[in-house]
Design a protein around this motif. Sequence first.
Motif, PDB file in Angstrom:
ATOM      1  N   ALA A   5      28.231  18.883 -15.148  1.00 26.63           N
ATOM      2  CA  ALA A   5      27.579  19.814 -14.249  1.00 26.63           C
ATOM      3  C   ALA A   5      28.988  20.023 -13.165  1.00 26.63           C
ATOM      4  CB  ALA A   5      26.402  19.233 -13.462  1.00 26.63           C
ATOM      5  N   ASN A   9      29.557  21.764  -9.371  1.00 28.63           N
ATOM      6  CA  ASN A   9      29.051  22.489  -8.166  1.00 28.63           C
ATOM      7  C   ASN A   9      29.733  23.707  -7.761  1.00 28.63           C
ATOM      8  OD1 ASN A   9      27.850  22.965  -5.847  1.00 28.63           O
ATOM      9  ND2 ASN A   9      28.438  21.129  -4.863  1.00 28.63           N
ATOM     10  N   VAL A  23      20.371  15.503  -8.708  1.00 24.92           N
ATOM     11  CA  VAL A  23      19.991  16.380  -9.896  1.00 24.92           C
ATOM     12  C   VAL A  23      18.753  15.790 -10.669  1.00 24.92           C
ATOM     13  CG1 VAL A  23      20.632  17.225 -12.020  1.00 24.92           C
ATOM     14  CG2 VAL A  23      22.624  16.965 -10.190  1.00 24.92           C
ATOM     15  N   TYR A  33      15.541  11.568 -12.105  1.00 23.73           N
ATOM     16  CA  TYR A  33      16.751  12.233 -11.246  1.00 23.73           C
ATOM     17  C   TYR A  33      18.076  11.205 -12.036  1.00 23.73           C
ATOM     18  CZ  TYR A  33      16.483   7.416  -8.966  1.00 23.73           C
ATOM     19  OH  TYR A  33      16.282   6.267  -8.629  1.00 23.73           O
ATOM     20  N   ALA A  60      18.537  21.160  -8.604  1.00 29.26           N
ATOM     21  CA  ALA A  60      19.740  20.304  -7.794  1.00 29.26           C
ATOM     22  C   ALA A  60      19.240  20.611  -6.390  1.00 29.26           C
ATOM     23  CB  ALA A  60      20.982  20.913  -8.060  1.00 29.26           C
ATOM     24  N   PHE A 118      23.735  26.318 -11.812  1.00 31.14           N
ATOM     25  CA  PHE A 118      22.712  26.029 -10.500  1.00 31.14           C
ATOM     26  C   PHE A 118      22.784  27.484  -9.701  1.00 31.14           C
ATOM     27  CE2 PHE A 118      23.173  21.680 -11.924  1.00 31.14           C
ATOM     28  CZ  PHE A 118      22.023  21.239 -11.989  1.00 31.14           C
TER      29      PHE A 118
END
Length: 114
Positions: free
Chosen positions: A36, A38, A47, A58, A90, A114
């Motif tokens: 993942a 950002n 998350v 989570y 998220a 995301f």
Amino acid sequence: MILKSVRMSVAAISFGVAGIGMMATAAQAEEFSFTATNTTKSNITEVFVSENKGEWGYFDIGSGIKPGATVNLVWDQSTNSEGCSQWVKAAYADGSESEPAKFDFCENGLEIEF
């Protein structure tokens, strides 16, 4: 669903979540993980995942995922009996959350933004 013992490691700088393979049964001793990244300007603080959008588990991401950073998240073995289809979202340091999106984590090469 409670996800425990999640490990994370910094990887490349691209946003994506790559499914490696979720086990349908405990007999398949394959580990499931995804990356993942950002891509926002706000730190990701949590998350979340859910099979039904009612109960959220989570990943422990420590102090968070900084903007531009990529981490590898590993599913806990306690989730091995769950289905491949999971909702993901998220939470950010600015108090906002991404919209939940559903993904098939059994799909090879799965990528999530995301």
